[in-house]
Design an enzyme around this catalytic site. Structure first.
Site, short mmCIF file in Angstrom:
data_model
loop_
_atom_site.label_atom_id
_atom_site.label_comp_id
_atom_site.label_asym_id
_atom_site.label_seq_id
_atom_site.Cartn_x
_atom_site.Cartn_y
_atom_site.Cartn_z
N HIS A 144 73.94 59.07 30.24
CA HIS A 144 74.47 59.76 31.42
C HIS A 144 73.45 60.77 31.95
O HIS A 144 73.29 60.93 33.17
CB HIS A 144 75.76 60.51 31.07
CG HIS A 144 76.89 59.63 30.64
ND1 HIS A 144 77.34 59.57 29.35
CD2 HIS A 144 77.66 58.76 31.35
CE1 HIS A 144 78.35 58.73 29.27
NE2 HIS A 144 78.57 58.21 30.46
N SER A 164 76.44 54.61 24.09
CA SER A 164 77.80 54.43 24.62
C SER A 164 78.65 55.56 24.07
O SER A 164 78.48 55.98 22.92
CB SER A 164 78.36 53.08 24.14
OG SER A 164 79.77 53.08 24.30
#
Ligand code: PAF
Length: 278
Positions: free
Chosen positions: A39, A184
């Site tokens: 991210h 993840s």
């Protein structure tokens, strides 16, 4: 300094209007929180006024999925947003995003019924509905998604095209652990033996990539070798292992056009996805 956190649509719009008045371009990074370096790379890819949405979207989870236990880590997320240079965090409640009189959703079509959509019916309807709402709330110039979610990025790109949404969708490369495991938010569910086994998913994908580049053109043979390697991972259960047309996501007979090898594998009870383009 940690970027401000706002929770209402009106607050985001006021902040974006102020940024626009300063002639800043606006970028959006939609997330469900539990942020990691993947991210952070998306946030760094944004330009100008970078809005990070953090919203665990109930409409993209099936009834037996991990919505309730999905990690919610706002303090840690704020630190990652600050370090990566985000300008604003939009962390709405479920009621703010889906007031009780909401009825409309995005019909995705066949792209949403394949691969992850076959195992998770309605998942991409939920994804597209929330992403379109975020586009309409923020009005970004660019929106940034990770290549790990290949099908998601493909479907969102198609939605933007089909519905004339005025945003440029950018897909950023998958960020991996040094041993190859794709980052993840769900990796944190893995226990130690599962974590040790999980990098074999990427090794199997790399092997498929190498076989294709060594001259294998039969997609079914490539798929069955991939399936066999994934099935041999200790504690793993293959949800799917497919070699498909990179654009239509439909099955391929021969590798005579851009393709993607896409997999979903349960390691213990954690469902991990990954892919390589061929
Ligand atoms: O990839 C995700 O985290 C989610 O599917 C997204 C795009 C934020 C929509 O909820």
């Amino acid at each position: 300094m940690s970027p401000p956190v706002v929770t209402t649509v009106a607050e985001v719009r006021a902040a974006v209007d102020a940024a626009r008045a300063d002639h800043l371009p606006v970028s959006l990074v939609p997330t469900m929180g539990a942020l990691h370096e993947g991210h952070a790379a998306l946030i760094r890819a944004g330009t100008g006024f970078v809005v990070v949405s953090i919203f665990v979207n109930p409409t993209q989870f099936g009834p037996k999925e991990d919505f309730a236990k999905y990690p919610r880590t706002l303090d840690a997320d704020r630190a990652i947003c600050a370090a990566a240079g985000a300008s604003l965090i939009f962390a709405p409640s479920v009621d703010e995003m889906y007031p009780s009189n909401s009825f409309t959703s995005v019909e995705v079509g066949t792209l949403g019924d394949l691969l992850c959509g076959a195992s998770r019916p309605g998942h991409f309807r939920g994804v597209c509905t929330v992403v379109l709402k975020l586009f309409n709330i923020v009005g970004p110039d660019t929106a940034h998604f990770g290549a790990k979610d290949y099908q998601q990025a493909r479907i969102i790109g198609q939605m933007v095209r089909d519905l004339n949404v005025p945003v440029e969708v950018r897909v950023e490369p998958t960020v991996r652990e040094p041993d190859g495991l794709a980052l993840s938010s769900r990796n944190r569910y893995l226990n130690a033996p599962e974590r040790a086994a999980a990098p074999a998913i990427y090794r199997a994908l790399q092997a498929a990539h190498m076989r294709a580049h060594a001259g294998e053109v039969d997609a079914a043979r490539l798929e069955s070798a991939l399936h066999a390697e994934l099935s041999a991972i200790p504690g793993a259960r293959v949800d799917y292992a497919r070699v498909v047309d990179a654009y239509t996501l439909q099955p391929l007979a021969r590798l005579d056009r851009p393709a993607v090898a896409a997999v979903a594998v349960f390691v213990g009870t954690t469902r991990l996805i990954d892919n390589v383009t061929i």
